[in-house]
Scaffold this motif. Sequence first.
Motif, PDB file in Angstrom:
ATOM      1  N   ARG A  50       0.859  -1.184   0.000  1.00 41.34           N
ATOM      2  CA  ARG A  50       0.000   0.000   0.000  1.00 41.34           C
ATOM      3  C   ARG A  50       0.890   1.227   0.000  1.00 41.34           C
ATOM      4  NH1 ARG A  50      -4.038  -1.806   4.966  1.00 41.34           N
ATOM      5  NH2 ARG A  50      -4.768  -3.763   4.017  1.00 41.34           N
ATOM      6  N   HIS A  51       0.493   2.240  -0.756  1.00 38.81           N
ATOM      7  CA  HIS A  51       1.321   3.436  -0.773  1.00 38.81           C
ATOM      8  C   HIS A  51       0.492   4.689  -1.004  1.00 38.81           C
ATOM      9  CE1 HIS A  51       2.042   1.767  -5.046  1.00 38.81           C
ATOM     10  NE2 HIS A  51       0.987   2.548  -5.082  1.00 38.81           N
ATOM     11  N   THR A  52       1.070   5.782  -0.590  1.00 38.59           N
ATOM     12  CA  THR A  52       0.506   7.104  -0.850  1.00 38.59           C
ATOM     13  C   THR A  52       1.564   7.930  -1.560  1.00 38.59           C
ATOM     14  OG1 THR A  52       1.235   7.973   1.295  1.00 38.59           O
ATOM     15  CG2 THR A  52      -0.979   7.029   1.191  1.00 38.59           C
ATOM     16  N   VAL A  53       1.106   8.846  -2.397  1.00 37.33           N
ATOM     17  CA  VAL A  53       2.019   9.677  -3.185  1.00 37.33           C
ATOM     18  C   VAL A  53       1.647  11.138  -2.982  1.00 37.33           C
ATOM     19  CG1 VAL A  53       2.913  10.157  -5.495  1.00 37.33           C
ATOM     20  CG2 VAL A  53       2.139   7.849  -4.911  1.00 37.33           C
ATOM     21  N   GLU A  54       2.648  11.970  -2.748  1.00 42.68           N
ATOM     22  CA  GLU A  54       2.372  13.390  -2.589  1.00 42.68           C
ATOM     23  C   GLU A  54       3.578  14.217  -2.998  1.00 42.68           C
ATOM     24  OE1 GLU A  54       1.823  14.690   1.442  1.00 42.68           O
ATOM     25  OE2 GLU A  54       3.214  13.204   2.225  1.00 42.68           O
ATOM     26  N   ALA A  55       3.336  15.466  -3.320  1.00 36.58           N
ATOM     27  CA  ALA A  55       4.413  16.412  -3.616  1.00 36.58           C
ATOM     28  C   ALA A  55       4.810  17.104  -2.319  1.00 36.58           C
ATOM     29  CB  ALA A  55       3.953  17.434  -4.640  1.00 36.58           C
ATOM     30  N   ILE A  56       6.105  17.223  -2.067  1.00 39.95           N
ATOM     31  CA  ILE A  56       6.591  17.854  -0.851  1.00 39.95           C
ATOM     32  C   ILE A  56       7.723  18.817  -1.194  1.00 39.95           C
ATOM     33  CG2 ILE A  56       6.021  15.837   0.564  1.00 39.95           C
ATOM     34  CD1 ILE A  56       9.116  15.288   0.637  1.00 39.95           C
ATOM     35  N   MET A  57       8.003  19.717  -0.275  1.00 39.33           N
ATOM     36  CA  MET A  57       9.226  20.504  -0.363  1.00 39.33           C
ATOM     37  C   MET A  57      10.266  19.807   0.514  1.00 39.33           C
ATOM     38  SD  MET A  57       8.668  22.809  -2.528  1.00 39.33           S
ATOM     39  CE  MET A  57      10.217  23.700  -2.313  1.00 39.33           C
ATOM     40  N   PRO A  58      11.421  19.480  -0.014  1.00 45.94           N
ATOM     41  CA  PRO A  58      12.403  18.701   0.730  1.00 45.94           C
ATOM     42  C   PRO A  58      13.055  19.486   1.858  1.00 45.94           C
ATOM     43  CG  PRO A  58      13.347  19.444  -1.325  1.00 45.94           C
ATOM     44  CD  PRO A  58      11.900  19.843  -1.355  1.00 45.94           C
ATOM     45  N   SER A  59      13.460  18.758   2.877  1.00 45.20           N
ATOM     46  CA  SER A  59      14.212  19.376   3.968  1.00 45.20           C
ATOM     47  C   SER A  59      15.622  19.703   3.482  1.00 45.20           C
ATOM     48  CB  SER A  59      14.301  18.405   5.150  1.00 45.20           C
ATOM     49  OG  SER A  59      15.058  17.255   4.796  1.00 45.20           O
ATOM     50  N   ASN A  60      16.361  20.476   4.273  1.00 45.15           N
ATOM     51  CA  ASN A  60      17.743  20.804   3.910  1.00 45.15           C
ATOM     52  C   ASN A  60      18.587  19.542   3.790  1.00 45.15           C
ATOM     53  OD1 ASN A  60      17.224  23.559   3.884  1.00 45.15           O
ATOM     54  ND2 ASN A  60      17.791  23.839   6.029  1.00 45.15           N
ATOM     55  N   GLU A  61      18.310  18.572   4.672  1.00 44.73           N
ATOM     56  CA  GLU A  61      19.064  17.323   4.652  1.00 44.73           C
ATOM     57  C   GLU A  61      18.814  16.563   3.357  1.00 44.73           C
ATOM     58  OE1 GLU A  61      19.997  13.974   7.974  1.00 44.73           O
ATOM     59  OE2 GLU A  61      17.868  14.276   7.507  1.00 44.73           O
ATOM     60  N   VAL A  62      17.555  16.465   2.954  1.00 46.37           N
ATOM     61  CA  VAL A  62      17.215  15.773   1.713  1.00 46.37           C
ATOM     62  C   VAL A  62      17.810  16.501   0.509  1.00 46.37           C
ATOM     63  CG1 VAL A  62      15.310  15.122   0.179  1.00 46.37           C
ATOM     64  CG2 VAL A  62      15.155  14.654   2.636  1.00 46.37           C
ATOM     65  N   CYS A  63      17.770  17.831   0.526  1.00 46.46           N
ATOM     66  CA  CYS A  63      18.396  18.613  -0.551  1.00 46.46           C
ATOM     67  C   CYS A  63      19.874  18.279  -0.686  1.00 46.46           C
ATOM     68  CB  CYS A  63      18.227  20.108  -0.301  1.00 46.46           C
ATOM     69  SG  CYS A  63      16.565  20.743  -0.615  1.00 46.46           S
ATOM     70  N   GLN A  64      20.523  18.130   0.442  1.00 42.54           N
ATOM     71  CA  GLN A  64      21.956  17.797   0.431  1.00 42.54           C
ATOM     72  C   GLN A  64      22.168  16.401  -0.145  1.00 42.54           C
ATOM     73  OE1 GLN A  64      23.820  18.010   4.267  1.00 42.54           O
ATOM     74  NE2 GLN A  64      25.839  17.442   3.487  1.00 42.54           N
ATOM     75  N   TRP A  65      21.341  15.455   0.279  1.00 38.35           N
ATOM     76  CA  TRP A  65      21.473  14.081  -0.210  1.00 38.35           C
ATOM     77  C   TRP A  65      21.243  13.989  -1.714  1.00 38.35           C
ATOM     78  CZ3 TRP A  65      17.986  11.672   4.161  1.00 38.35           C
ATOM     79  CH2 TRP A  65      18.742  11.575   5.336  1.00 38.35           C
ATOM     80  N   LEU A  66      20.264  14.750  -2.218  1.00 29.99           N
ATOM     81  CA  LEU A  66      19.905  14.675  -3.630  1.00 29.99           C
ATOM     82  C   LEU A  66      20.688  15.654  -4.501  1.00 29.99           C
ATOM     83  CD1 LEU A  66      16.021  14.277  -3.401  1.00 29.99           C
ATOM     84  CD2 LEU A  66      17.685  12.528  -4.051  1.00 29.99           C
ATOM     85  N   GLY A  67      21.540  16.457  -3.881  1.00 29.35           N
ATOM     86  CA  GLY A  67      22.322  17.416  -4.646  1.00 29.35           C
ATOM     87  C   GLY A  67      21.470  18.512  -5.246  1.00 29.35           C
ATOM     88  N   LEU A  68      20.435  18.951  -4.507  1.00 31.96           N
ATOM     89  CA  LEU A  68      19.555  20.013  -4.988  1.00 31.96           C
ATOM     90  C   LEU A  68      20.058  21.352  -4.477  1.00 31.96           C
ATOM     91  CD1 LEU A  68      16.072  18.331  -4.354  1.00 31.96           C
ATOM     92  CD2 LEU A  68      17.431  18.354  -6.459  1.00 31.96           C
ATOM     93  N   PHE A  69      20.455  22.226  -5.387  1.00 38.50           N
ATOM     94  CA  PHE A  69      20.990  23.523  -4.991  1.00 38.50           C
ATOM     95  C   PHE A  69      19.914  24.603  -5.006  1.00 38.50           C
ATOM     96  CE2 PHE A  69      24.476  21.078  -6.897  1.00 38.50           C
ATOM     97  CZ  PHE A  69      25.337  21.040  -5.817  1.00 38.50           C
ATOM     98  N   ASN A  70      18.834  24.335  -5.714  1.00 33.53           N
ATOM     99  CA  ASN A  70      17.679  25.232  -5.714  1.00 33.53           C
ATOM    100  C   ASN A  70      16.473  24.450  -5.213  1.00 33.53           C
ATOM    101  OD1 ASN A  70      19.037  27.481  -6.999  1.00 33.53           O
ATOM    102  ND2 ASN A  70      18.978  26.266  -8.878  1.00 33.53           N
ATOM    103  N   GLU A  71      15.662  25.097  -4.397  1.00 35.69           N
ATOM    104  CA  GLU A  71      14.493  24.407  -3.875  1.00 35.69           C
ATOM    105  C   GLU A  71      13.558  24.032  -5.020  1.00 35.69           C
ATOM    106  OE1 GLU A  71      12.321  26.353  -0.863  1.00 35.69           O
ATOM    107  OE2 GLU A  71      13.788  25.966   0.707  1.00 35.69           O
TER     108      GLU A  71
END
Length: 244
Positions: free
Chosen positions: A181-202
Amino acid sequence: MSTKALDAQPKFAQIKQYIIDNIRAGTWHENQRVPSENELAEQFNVSRMTARRALSELTDTGILTRSQGLGTFVASFKSQSSLLEIKNIADEVRLRNGHYSCTVLSLESMAAVAPIAIALGVEVDSQVYRSVLIHNENDTPLQVEERFVNPTLAGDYLQQDFADFTPHEYLSHVAPLTEARHTVEAIMPSNEVCQWLGLFNEEPCLQVIRRTWSAEGIVSFARLISPGSKYRLGGHLTFKKKQP
């Protein structure tokens, strides 16, 4: 790929490699029309059926997209995962002829706080396993996976080398899945997740929360986060016609 190695491939595989090479080289861009079945058949001196197989297999793996009456086009450069079945992300990357790798950030035992205990069907403060991994495609972060696992159903989880295979592969082997079972949603990532994913712009990310079961009970509870610019969900449904 060398000319000698290419010649050794079946014709449909040569056509697939030709298309992939043009996309990788930037010769064919996103949403650009690719040669038709007839054009490929003439170029490679093969039957139209052989050319169709090459286009169909690349369409099935999400590299190309087909529009009836218009032709076949280079698909949007986003990974695609199905809502209708659980796929192994490493297999998805390899099907696109990409290089899959994994970075293990955490692999530990911890006391289950209430939300995790409820999700796994275990007692609060009982020991559960937790892993945090980054799935990479061509050395670029594609997805962060945080997973909590029921130790009674996967006792050797912490001893696995997830650089060689994914948690999904391991769990499917030791506790074959019977339900998800799963749910799907759009989120704004935390600073930690941004660092993990290499996201420099939100940017918005796609978050999938998934619980999986085996015949013995709840196996795992996972949170999968992917950049919205690199990932999408899709599926294909086939309906049977009603009998008269």
